[in-house]
Design a protein around this motif. Structure first.
Motif: not given
Length: 97
Positions: A3-15, A27-30, A51-57
């Motif tokens: 669930q964390l990874k899914d939300h993190l990925t969706k958040l990162a995709q907002k760019s 970066f964006v803060v989750m 994983y989060a850092f690579e996606r700027k989260v």
């Protein structure tokens, strides 16, 4: 973790960093609402932070979010101080002229 990874990925995709031309955030803060939630997730997936850092989260728990917000506040105060110093310098030069 899933669930964390899914939300993190969706958040990162907002760019968000691509939507602003000037002063784009790096970066964006989750927000994760509990230290124990993130701790448990990291026990199961030790590469979650990477994983989060690579996606700027940036994953932030209550404690780290407060520290982050205080750091940002201090940064903004310094920026405001620099602007005021520049203004004072310009006014001083005008006065001398």
């Amino acid at each position: 973790v899933r669930q964390l990874k899914d939300h993190l990925t969706k958040l990162a995709q907002k760019s968000y960093w691509e939507q602003l031309e000037n002063q784009a955030p790096e970066f964006v803060v989750m927000f994760v609402p509990g230290e124990s939630f993130l701790s448990a997730a990291l026990e199961r997936d030790s590469e979650l932070l990477e994983y989060a850092f690579e996606r700027k989260v940036l994953l932030a728990t209550p404690t780290s979010l407060i520290a982050l917000l205080r750091s940002v506040s201090i940064g903004w105060k310094h920026v405001e101080f620099e602007k005021n110093a520049e203004k004072i310098s310009m006014l001083g030069k005008e006065l001398i002229e």
